[in-house]
Scaffold this motif. Structure first.
Motif, short mmCIF file in Angstrom:
data_model
loop_
_atom_site.label_atom_id
_atom_site.label_comp_id
_atom_site.label_asym_id
_atom_site.label_seq_id
_atom_site.Cartn_x
_atom_site.Cartn_y
_atom_site.Cartn_z
N LYS A 101 3.90 8.36 5.56
CA LYS A 101 2.47 8.64 5.69
C LYS A 101 2.19 9.50 6.91
CE LYS A 101 -2.04 6.38 5.77
NZ LYS A 101 -2.60 7.37 4.86
N VAL A 136 7.79 -1.35 4.78
CA VAL A 136 6.54 -0.98 5.45
C VAL A 136 6.75 0.18 6.42
CG1 VAL A 136 4.74 -1.76 7.04
CG2 VAL A 136 5.49 -3.24 5.18
N TRP A 183 5.25 3.89 6.32
CA TRP A 183 4.44 4.35 7.45
C TRP A 183 4.95 5.70 7.96
CZ3 TRP A 183 -0.01 4.20 9.66
CH2 TRP A 183 -0.17 4.58 10.99
N ALA A 197 0.93 1.28 13.34
CA ALA A 197 0.65 1.00 11.93
C ALA A 197 -0.38 -0.12 11.81
CB ALA A 197 1.94 0.63 11.19
N LEU A 246 0.91 0.54 2.08
CA LEU A 246 1.74 -0.14 3.08
C LEU A 246 1.82 -1.64 2.80
CD1 LEU A 246 0.25 1.61 6.21
CD2 LEU A 246 2.66 1.69 5.56
N THR A 301 1.66 -8.14 5.74
CA THR A 301 1.98 -6.86 6.38
C THR A 301 1.49 -6.84 7.81
OG1 THR A 301 1.86 -5.74 4.24
CG2 THR A 301 1.70 -4.36 6.20
#
Length: 150
Positions: free
Chosen positions: A79, A72, A76, A117, A94, A102
């Motif tokens: 991104k 994750v 992140w 996030a 994600l 998550t």
């Protein structure tokens, strides 16, 4: 690995959408390298290749080949590397291990990065970006997408 010589087509042919074991480590390494390049000099990373790596990690989590939240933060960071990367890498990517897992993972981290996030995912969820989202559904979508690309 020298990713200067690697593009989306080569990477996809080499590992497919469902890399396993050590191949996942190669995906993580390439994603981290491309993220560093993209962050360092906007536009010097390959955001198309980055997205493919993220999809590979997403499908591994969705299939249970990795832990649901193993990648994750790596995703992140990719991104957030640039505007282009942020647009290319969908927020749903994600959540290969599921939206609830998550969110719980990010909430439990207790870090600024995890909180950022989580805020983004929550904002997108409130904007209905996760309507009818399932990891299996998104994995199927990307399997079809990359089959058409090939």
């Amino acid at each position: 690995m020298n990713s200067v010589e690697v593009d989306e087509d080569i990477w996809l042919a080499r590992y497919g959408l469902h890399p396993r074991g050590r191949d996942l480590d190669a995906v993580r390494e390439l994603l981290a390298e491309q993220t560093r390049r993209e962050r360092k000099s906007q536009g010097h990373g390959d955001t198309i290749l980055m997205k493919l790596c993220v999809v590979q990690l997403f499908t591994a989590a969705a299939a249970g080949a990795t832990g649901p939240t193993d990648d994750v933060l790596l995703i992140w960071r990719a991104k957030r590397a640039s505007f282009d990367a942020g647009c290319s890498i969908d927020v749903q990517l994600l959540c290969g291990g599921g939206l609830d897992a998550t969110k719980a993972y990010l909430a439990g981290l207790g870090t600024e990065e995890g909180e950022a996030a989580l805020r983004w995912i929550t904002h997108c969820e409130e904007s209905e970006d996760f309507e009818e989202f399932t990891p299996a559904g998104w994995a199927a979508y990307y399997a079809e997408y990359y089959a058409q690309e090939g």
